[in-house]
Design a protein around this motif. Structure first.
Motif, PDB file in Angstrom:
ATOM      1  N   TRP A 139       0.590  -1.300   0.207  1.00  0.00           N
ATOM      2  CA  TRP A 139      -0.164  -0.018   0.212  1.00  0.00           C
ATOM      3  C   TRP A 139       1.171   1.397   0.038  1.00  0.00           C
ATOM      4  O   TRP A 139       1.641   1.728   0.899  1.00  0.00           O
ATOM      5  CB  TRP A 139      -0.588  -0.095   1.389  1.00  0.00           C
ATOM      6  N   ARG A 140       0.625   1.658  -1.123  1.00  0.00           N
ATOM      7  CA  ARG A 140       1.547   2.914  -1.091  1.00  0.00           C
ATOM      8  C   ARG A 140       0.314   4.629  -1.182  1.00  0.00           C
ATOM      9  O   ARG A 140       0.799   5.735  -1.016  1.00  0.00           O
ATOM     10  CB  ARG A 140       1.598   3.164  -2.682  1.00  0.00           C
ATOM     11  N   GLY A 141      -1.032   4.547  -1.249  1.00  0.00           N
ATOM     12  CA  GLY A 141      -1.744   5.408  -0.195  1.00  0.00           C
ATOM     13  C   GLY A 141      -3.109   5.219  -1.878  1.00  0.00           C
ATOM     14  O   GLY A 141      -2.954   4.325  -2.263  1.00  0.00           O
ATOM     15  N   PRO A 142      -4.144   6.100  -1.391  1.00  0.00           N
ATOM     16  CA  PRO A 142      -5.611   6.471  -2.208  1.00  0.00           C
ATOM     17  C   PRO A 142      -5.240   6.038  -4.098  1.00  0.00           C
ATOM     18  O   PRO A 142      -3.627   6.634  -4.222  1.00  0.00           O
ATOM     19  CB  PRO A 142      -5.916   7.458  -2.279  1.00  0.00           C
ATOM     20  N   VAL A 143      -5.579   5.313  -4.660  1.00  0.00           N
ATOM     21  CA  VAL A 143      -5.999   4.880  -5.849  1.00  0.00           C
ATOM     22  C   VAL A 143      -5.552   6.666  -6.693  1.00  0.00           C
ATOM     23  O   VAL A 143      -6.301   7.144  -6.634  1.00  0.00           O
ATOM     24  CB  VAL A 143      -7.519   4.344  -6.297  1.00  0.00           C
ATOM     25  N   LEU A 144      -4.983   6.684  -7.777  1.00  0.00           N
ATOM     26  CA  LEU A 144      -4.432   7.839  -7.973  1.00  0.00           C
ATOM     27  C   LEU A 144      -4.184   9.090  -7.201  1.00  0.00           C
ATOM     28  O   LEU A 144      -4.317  10.491  -7.865  1.00  0.00           O
ATOM     29  CB  LEU A 144      -5.158   8.004  -9.300  1.00  0.00           C
ATOM     30  N   SER A 145      -3.307   8.308  -6.221  1.00  0.00           N
ATOM     31  CA  SER A 145      -3.096   9.918  -5.092  1.00  0.00           C
ATOM     32  C   SER A 145      -4.061  10.179  -4.558  1.00  0.00           C
ATOM     33  O   SER A 145      -3.676  11.609  -4.344  1.00  0.00           O
ATOM     34  CB  SER A 145      -1.455  10.241  -5.660  1.00  0.00           C
ATOM     35  N   GLY A 146      -5.449   9.513  -4.331  1.00  0.00           N
ATOM     36  CA  GLY A 146      -6.053  10.703  -4.232  1.00  0.00           C
ATOM     37  C   GLY A 146      -6.884  11.854  -5.820  1.00  0.00           C
ATOM     38  O   GLY A 146      -7.857  12.263  -5.341  1.00  0.00           O
ATOM     39  N   SER A 147      -5.947  11.813  -6.683  1.00  0.00           N
ATOM     40  CA  SER A 147      -6.591  12.718  -7.841  1.00  0.00           C
ATOM     41  C   SER A 147      -7.957  12.128  -8.378  1.00  0.00           C
ATOM     42  O   SER A 147      -7.954  12.582  -9.792  1.00  0.00           O
ATOM     43  CB  SER A 147      -5.037  13.280  -8.683  1.00  0.00           C
ATOM     44  N   GLY A 148      -8.654  11.080  -8.040  1.00  0.00           N
ATOM     45  CA  GLY A 148      -8.875  10.248  -9.650  1.00  0.00           C
ATOM     46  C   GLY A 148      -9.955  10.752 -10.250  1.00  0.00           C
ATOM     47  O   GLY A 148     -11.206  10.000 -10.765  1.00  0.00           O
ATOM     48  N   GLY A 149     -10.918  11.818  -9.706  1.00  0.00           N
ATOM     49  CA  GLY A 149     -12.721  11.613  -9.625  1.00  0.00           C
ATOM     50  C   GLY A 149     -13.647  10.723  -8.809  1.00  0.00           C
ATOM     51  O   GLY A 149     -12.689  10.066  -8.010  1.00  0.00           O
ATOM     52  N   THR A 150     -14.845  11.190  -8.760  1.00  0.00           N
ATOM     53  CA  THR A 150     -15.832  10.349  -7.863  1.00  0.00           C
ATOM     54  C   THR A 150     -15.586   8.840  -7.792  1.00  0.00           C
ATOM     55  O   THR A 150     -15.717   8.055  -7.262  1.00  0.00           O
ATOM     56  CB  THR A 150     -16.927  10.987  -8.159  1.00  0.00           C
ATOM     57  N   ALA A 151     -15.635   8.150  -9.472  1.00  0.00           N
ATOM     58  CA  ALA A 151     -15.692   7.124  -9.168  1.00  0.00           C
ATOM     59  C   ALA A 151     -14.418   6.441  -8.885  1.00  0.00           C
ATOM     60  O   ALA A 151     -14.760   5.502  -8.539  1.00  0.00           O
ATOM     61  CB  ALA A 151     -16.257   6.813 -10.707  1.00  0.00           C
ATOM     62  N   ILE A 152     -13.556   6.288  -9.614  1.00  0.00           N
ATOM     63  CA  ILE A 152     -12.121   5.952  -8.986  1.00  0.00           C
ATOM     64  C   ILE A 152     -11.659   6.116  -7.516  1.00  0.00           C
ATOM     65  O   ILE A 152     -11.774   5.080  -6.963  1.00  0.00           O
ATOM     66  CB  ILE A 152     -10.915   6.596  -9.658  1.00  0.00           C
ATOM     67  N   ALA A 153     -12.539   7.772  -6.584  1.00  0.00           N
ATOM     68  CA  ALA A 153     -12.366   7.578  -5.232  1.00  0.00           C
ATOM     69  C   ALA A 153     -13.436   6.795  -4.773  1.00  0.00           C
ATOM     70  O   ALA A 153     -12.837   6.471  -3.161  1.00  0.00           O
ATOM     71  CB  ALA A 153     -12.714   9.030  -4.974  1.00  0.00           C
ATOM     72  N   SER A 154     -14.467   6.743  -4.928  1.00  0.00           N
ATOM     73  CA  SER A 154     -15.490   5.261  -4.453  1.00  0.00           C
ATOM     74  C   SER A 154     -15.375   4.240  -4.146  1.00  0.00           C
ATOM     75  O   SER A 154     -14.827   3.446  -3.464  1.00  0.00           O
ATOM     76  CB  SER A 154     -17.092   4.907  -4.571  1.00  0.00           C
ATOM     77  N   ALA A 155     -13.801   3.415  -5.524  1.00  0.00           N
ATOM     78  CA  ALA A 155     -13.518   2.464  -5.221  1.00  0.00           C
ATOM     79  C   ALA A 155     -12.245   2.083  -4.376  1.00  0.00           C
ATOM     80  O   ALA A 155     -11.946   1.518  -3.158  1.00  0.00           O
ATOM     81  CB  ALA A 155     -12.830   1.852  -6.694  1.00  0.00           C
TER      82      ALA A 155
END
Length: 285
Positions: A139-155
């Protein structure tokens, strides 16, 4: 018969999106390409319709040319990534990624968690701890470092919940294996980042108690009570006598009798049975 061998390409989505061919990091183009690839990698093997990829790339305001831009991004990714034509497969009106589990950190994360569950069922706590550490090391952090938009943020939020559950399980295993004081710092950091999670509070109380810091364990009880008061102003609930709860003995061992009675009553009156159950379960390990 073809003697084609897949390129040595590895993908990482648990943090910033990274694609590496050997020691070389591959440039993926702009944010649209990154969001499209990240969305595909978050559900490897499943066909993603163009509309889903458009939603992931632009949230609720896609341009009129969004579907065309997604197709263009896929074509560009196929050119940039070695063996990209085999990696991103067209199926019907969508795309899927065909990537071996050992080449994707998300698949390895899920595999380690499954192996940890198997070790737990087999009664091998040391193996459980090893597998959980291996999973968390990915684990290195949230997907796309938290800059992925709503859909990716939900995943990403779903994956973060799985990570936190693994962290809590690892701490529980370490407590069962006899660790205590060395866990306090990690638990305080976890609680500071996630103050409403119940398990770390009970684990911290136990770690403090077992390391001879009873006063701090009592103070943590008080903080839990104050937090519940702040979150549930005016809440009235029937008092359940802690004397009828089998966890009373464990709590009495942690705090002076008068304080224990008051705190237990307060917590029960606020309906905080889940927190107490966590603490009591930890005390019985």
């Amino acid at each position: 018969m073809s003697d084609h061998r897949p390129a040595d390409v590895h993908f990482a989505v648990l943090g910033s999106l990274e694609v590496r061919a050997g020691d070389t990091r591959i440039r993926l183009g702009g944010p649209i390409s990154e969001r499209v690839l990240a969305t595909l990698l978050l559900d490897p093997g499943r066909v993603m319709p163009i509309g889903r990829l458009v939603e992931a790339a632009w949230d609720d305001e896609p341009p009129a040319t969004a579907a065309h831009q997604v197709r263009k991004a896929v074509a560009d990714l196929r050119q940039r990534i070695p063996d990209g034509g085999r990696l991103i497969v067209t199926e019907g009106a969508g795309y899927r990624v065909a990537v071996a589990p050992e080449r994707l950190d998300l698949s390895l994360f899920a595999l380690r968690l499954r192996q940890a569950r198997a070790a737990l069922d087999a009664g091998r706590p040391l193996d459980v701890a090893r597998e959980l550490r291996a999973a968390l090391d990915l684990w290195r952090g949230p997907v796309l470092s938290g800059s992925g938009g709503t859909a990716i943020a939900s995943a990403s939020a779903v994956l973060e919940e799985r990570r936190l559950a693994a962290v809590e399980q690892l701490i529980e295993i370490r407590l069962a294996l006899g660790e205590s004081g060395e866990l306090v710092g990690d638990l305080r950091g976890l609680i500071a980042a996630h103050p409403l999670r119940e398990a770390p509070r009970g684990q911290l109380m136990l770690a403090l108690y077992r390391s001879g810091r009873q006063a701090e364990a009592l103070a943590e009880f008080g903080r839990v009570r104050d937090l519940l008061v702040a979150l549930t102003p005016g809440l009235e609930a029937p008092t359940v006598s802690p004397l009828h709860n089998e966890g009373w003995v464990a709590v009495r061992a942690m705090v002076p009798a008068k304080e224990a009675q008051r705190i237990m009553d307060d917590l029960y009156e606020l309906g905080a049975r889940a927190i107490l159950t966590t603490a009591i379960h930890a005390c019985r390990l």
